[in-house]
Design a protein around this motif. Sequence first.
Motif, PDB file in Angstrom:
ATOM      1  N   HIS A  36      -3.296   2.490  -6.576  1.00 23.96           N
ATOM      2  CA  HIS A  36      -3.754   2.839  -5.236  1.00 23.96           C
ATOM      3  C   HIS A  36      -5.222   3.261  -5.315  1.00 23.96           C
ATOM      4  O   HIS A  36      -5.682   3.766  -6.336  1.00 23.96           O
ATOM      5  CB  HIS A  36      -2.893   3.984  -4.670  1.00 23.96           C
ATOM      6  CG  HIS A  36      -3.176   4.280  -3.242  1.00 23.96           C
ATOM      7  ND1 HIS A  36      -4.029   5.286  -2.858  1.00 23.96           N
ATOM      8  CD2 HIS A  36      -2.721   3.700  -2.104  1.00 23.96           C
ATOM      9  CE1 HIS A  36      -4.084   5.315  -1.531  1.00 23.96           C
ATOM     10  NE2 HIS A  36      -3.295   4.368  -1.051  1.00 23.96           N
ATOM     11  N   ASP A  79       0.828  -1.204   0.000  1.00 23.48           N
ATOM     12  CA  ASP A  79       0.000   0.000   0.000  1.00 23.48           C
ATOM     13  C   ASP A  79       0.865   1.258   0.000  1.00 23.48           C
ATOM     14  O   ASP A  79       0.539   2.239  -0.680  1.00 23.48           O
ATOM     15  CB  ASP A  79      -0.961   0.005   1.188  1.00 23.48           C
ATOM     16  CG  ASP A  79      -2.025   1.071   1.049  1.00 23.48           C
ATOM     17  OD1 ASP A  79      -2.802   1.008   0.071  1.00 23.48           O
ATOM     18  OD2 ASP A  79      -2.067   1.988   1.898  1.00 23.48           O
ATOM     19  N   LYS A 103       0.792   4.008  -2.865  1.00 21.24           N
ATOM     20  CA  LYS A 103       0.487   5.386  -2.491  1.00 21.24           C
ATOM     21  C   LYS A 103       1.526   6.354  -3.044  1.00 21.24           C
ATOM     22  O   LYS A 103       1.184   7.436  -3.532  1.00 21.24           O
ATOM     23  CB  LYS A 103       0.383   5.517  -0.969  1.00 21.24           C
ATOM     24  CG  LYS A 103      -0.176   6.829  -0.505  1.00 21.24           C
ATOM     25  CD  LYS A 103      -0.468   6.812   0.979  1.00 21.24           C
ATOM     26  CE  LYS A 103      -1.233   8.049   1.354  1.00 21.24           C
ATOM     27  NZ  LYS A 103      -1.722   7.997   2.728  1.00 21.24           N
TER      28      LYS A 103
END
Length: 159
Positions: A114, A53, A57
């Motif tokens: 994302h 993640d 991001k």
Amino acid sequence: MKITVLAVGKIKEKFYVDAIQEYSKRLSRYCKLDIIQVADEKTAENCSEIEMDIVKKKEAGRILKHIPEEAYVITLEILGKQLDSVELANKINELGIQGISHIVFVIGGSLGLHQSVSDRADFKLSFSKMTFPHQLMRVILLEQVYRSYRIINNQPYHK
């Protein structure tokens, strides 16, 4: 119409570069094409969900800064809507008729997109439930956009 392909990562293989250049040349008679590459993040082989993640991001930040506010954004996502070539041509044509002058197609990196990029999408498009290398996906996307313009203009190519 302005078409932007916004993709994570650089193309390294010459055969992909050649194919992208060929379709870019073919598309130049139908639209203004821009291809923007943003850097991908190094990813450990066995990274955790949290680490994935974080990587996505960081890539999202690079992607989102290149998307103009007025652009119509189409993200390429496995869980997006699958269209055949005629349906994609109709989608591009309808957007033009509605006054949309800029479409941005977004191709994520090796981990995908994302959620913040997916949330920015006006339309989520899937080419397949299969996963493709993001370098190859650029070629496939450009070919389908070219095919769409041939269909829109009733020109031979599509079969």
